[in-house]
Design an enzyme around this catalytic site. Sequence first.
Site, short mmCIF file in Angstrom:
data_model
loop_
_atom_site.label_atom_id
_atom_site.label_comp_id
_atom_site.label_asym_id
_atom_site.label_seq_id
_atom_site.Cartn_x
_atom_site.Cartn_y
_atom_site.Cartn_z
N ALA A 129 2.18 0.60 9.16
CA ALA A 129 2.35 1.99 9.58
C ALA A 129 3.81 2.36 9.48
CB ALA A 129 1.84 2.19 11.01
N GLY A 130 4.09 3.52 8.94
CA GLY A 130 5.46 4.00 8.81
C GLY A 130 5.74 5.15 9.76
N ILE A 167 -1.90 -1.82 5.26
CA ILE A 167 -1.03 -2.98 5.46
C ILE A 167 0.07 -2.72 6.48
CG2 ILE A 167 -1.47 -3.94 3.18
CD1 ILE A 167 1.13 -2.72 2.22
N ASP A 174 21.41 1.91 6.12
CA ASP A 174 20.46 1.15 6.94
C ASP A 174 20.09 -0.15 6.24
OD1 ASP A 174 18.87 0.57 9.09
OD2 ASP A 174 17.18 1.82 8.47
#
Length: 1037
Positions: free
Chosen positions: A683-684, A681, A800
């Site tokens: 990409a990291g 689902i 973040d």
Amino acid sequence: MRGSGPRGAGRRRPPSGGGDTPITPASLAGCYSAPRRAPLWTCLLLCAALRTLLASPSNEVNLLDSRTVMGDLGWIAFPKNGWEEIGEVDENYAPIHTYQVCKVMEQNQNNWLLTSWISNEGASRIFIELKFTLRDCNSLPGGLGTCKETFNMYYFESDDQNGRNIKENQYIKIDTIAADESFTELDLGDRVMKLNTEVRDVGPLSKKGFYLAFQDVGACIALVSVRVYYKKCPSVVRHLAVFPDTITGADSSQLLEVSGSCVNHSVTDEPPKMHCSAEGEWLVPIGKCMCKAGYEEKNGTCQVCRPGFFKASPHIQSCGKCPPHSYTHEEASTSCVCEKDYFRRESDPPTMACTRPPSAPRNAISNVNETSVFLEWIPPADTGGRKDVSYYIACKKCNSHAGVCEECGGHVRYLPRQSGLKNTSVMMVDLLAHTNYTFEIEAVNGVSDLSPGARQYVSVNVTTNQAAPSPVTNVKKGKIAKNSISLSWQEPDRPNGIILEYEIKYFEKDQETSYTIIKSKETTITAEGLKPASVYVFQIRARTAAGYGVFSRRFEFETTPVFAASSDQSQIPVIAVSVTVGVILLAVVIGVLLSGSCCECGCGRASSLCAVAHPSLIWRCGYSKAKQDPEEEKMHFHNGHIKLPGVRTYIDPHTYEDPNQAVHEFAKEIEASCITIERVIGAGEFGEVCSGRLKLPGKRELPVAIKTLKVGYTEKQRRDFLGEASIMGQFDHPNIIHLEGVVTKSKPVMIVTEYMENGSLDTFLKKNDGQFTVIQLVGMLRGISAGMKYLSDMGYVHRDLAARNILINSNLVCKVSDFGLSRVLEDDPEAAYTTRGGKIPIRWTAPEAIAFRKFTSASDVWSYGIVMWEVVSYGERPYWEMTNQDVIKAVEEGYRLPSPMDCPAALYQLMLDCWQKERNSRPKFDEIVNMLDKLIRNPSSLKTLVNASCRVSNLLAEHSPLGSGAYRSVGEWLEAIKMGRYTEIFMENGYSSMDAVAQVTLEDLRRLGVTLVGHQKKIMNSLQEMKVQLVNGMVPL
């Protein structure tokens, strides 16, 4: 419920005797009966009065009206000497049914009058209207002890039409009926007759019909008429929707929702609905129908558009006349056909006139400068009726001897461009020297490609002059040594004559002021006398009789080190150096093996080195987990943090000597066989993100998200990857992403978390722009703030926080995620995490964190304010296209993001509070949660929106409102944002310049007829983007 009706009035002489005989309407109406009855004038008066009462309101449907029954009523009276029927006829010989009873001198009267079965026709609530006269007991001598002035009314429900054997106790009492006015002997003397009207309702009814019964207990009464009816909302046409007859509900306060159906030639705008009240009135209309394209509304119907008229959309109210240069001969036209040689683009609205291509440009002139040509012209005399005229330049290279021309090819450059020119000038460069060219300047507009006619252009013939050569583009390195570099290159693509020589310029990198020039007639050179292990920059240019061309781009080459071997030298120096380094390393290892001092120092960080260098010495450290005291192990695990009962404290996994130990303490190890990966689902940073299923023994299967560590990872990447799991594993809150566990004992290494169906919040909001209510958006913000309060309470700083790092599930629950940049905050409220470099998300970061790289919970509050802005604006990019440096400068100068469109004032004020420059002035997360809870409990507080004019007036005034003329015309701007259909409307209403457009508000758009919410938002957002170029869009605090 007691009702009153019209009272008949008549005059008559009192009767000669019989005081217990009432004056009855039946006897008064006996116009043609026995002589003992009333005079003729009285009965005629009463008959006329009764006839006027026969008409019922349109919302009442009679089930029974004794005045209109022509034959026998079929009612039963018992005992027989009780109620008696007086059958009379009026002047039209229509029967009048009247019942009377007057047993006032006898005690214990119980006289019953039973009606026949009455169908309720599906009604669940019916009304009974009685008209009667009643004698005043005081006017009856001798009857005071036995006379009554009331009677009772009952009903019995039944599906059986023939069920007359009903016992008295089976009837249900409706009410005891009393007269508003009773008559006396004085009334008889004054010739006054008093008629009473009473109405009662019964419901809810559950069977098909019912019987009515009237009980006399000793009154002198005449029952003139009985009317039984129910109420309905009559059929009606509203907003082009037909609503049928609707029977009212059983409850007196009930509103029945009824759906309407559109009339012929109409379509649904919003499903039409109305509510039928218990009184038979139509209330609360919702939705409507619209006449479809080609039809217009007239007198509640949709009438066809006549020839010469059209209607393109149901949203247009009336048929309009065909625009210029178009026609239609048909009825029900949705558009008009263009005349010959006139056209309409698909993107042109049907209301726009048909147009044609423009005529040719005029008065073209040229100016030649060596191998460049400048052309200039004036616009065509006829633009074809359009404002989107642009120009196209065709270039042809011609042979002066043969008179043959060919296309110029791709080497010619057009400044600013070859096609789509808006200005009436252009420059062509990189032409060939001493060459004949023909340039054709063609005017085109939006319909030029639809016209089969010949192109309309003006031609210009020119001859270029002598020119310098073009730049050298392809430079290759040859032999490189410690003191020299050899290069070669190819001749320029366009030498524009004979190359006489090349000039080579070179210098040591970052020392451009000290350079050397070499000249060569060949395409190779060798630069000598260079420094070893140094980078040199080379540039080359060619010279012809016309002079030097421009230098090539810079080429960098590095000389070899002193000890490095060139291509013809031996490898001895390299080998010697390698051996020397190896000997040094060996000496270091031997020294470590001979020294056990690292293990004598206790159980510090040196213990790991001790174990590697000398495994036999592990026992001396006293640090093996198998032999460790539980208290020592506990202190080691928490690295000096004391954990109090019932208090959750965040522990930084980076303080652990062994990162794997932190993972195993805070994250559950999962067997890889329990996980099924279904699809990728995303990409990291460390690898792919997949969705799948988790089935643990004895537990139900769960949908999960799986982060995998890519193949070929380094140990540092593995530590950082699992570090996020060590952080997540410490959190347990409904608004924090939940860690299911990790897989570290097999490959690939995985982090398994709960699955959030809707993905990241920013993407989800963009996909569902404008689809949620304000309360739903506030609910999302409340969830995020609750999660951040939990983190803040644990002493944790996220660093973040942004909509992209918030995940949202199918129930619209938002959860904070992505702890890759997060760090711990100590108990000291002034403590902050100082980063060790790395990227900072400028648009979301507080100014003190950018300037000093200090992060606190207060800086997370600043980021939360940006997240609020993202949510209310449905995922727009904060600060739009401003550069990071412009953002930093604007925020430092005190400017803030403007309110999103249709933003509640309370939410925008909270954003501004989060953006206070002094971090101690910002609200805490627990205060934010409380504020949002109050807004949710009091939705009316969200109805006050930030005033659109205030949003514009708060913008900076010292800059051009439209970003220094980004668009040259209103039409060009609207075309750029795909809203060209509104160009004519803007121009007709005086918005002919971009400065005028800058003042447009949302109310102005609605007044101009821009009714679609999506179009309103697109135009307002475009204006706002232009206003924030540089720092225009910032609101000063």
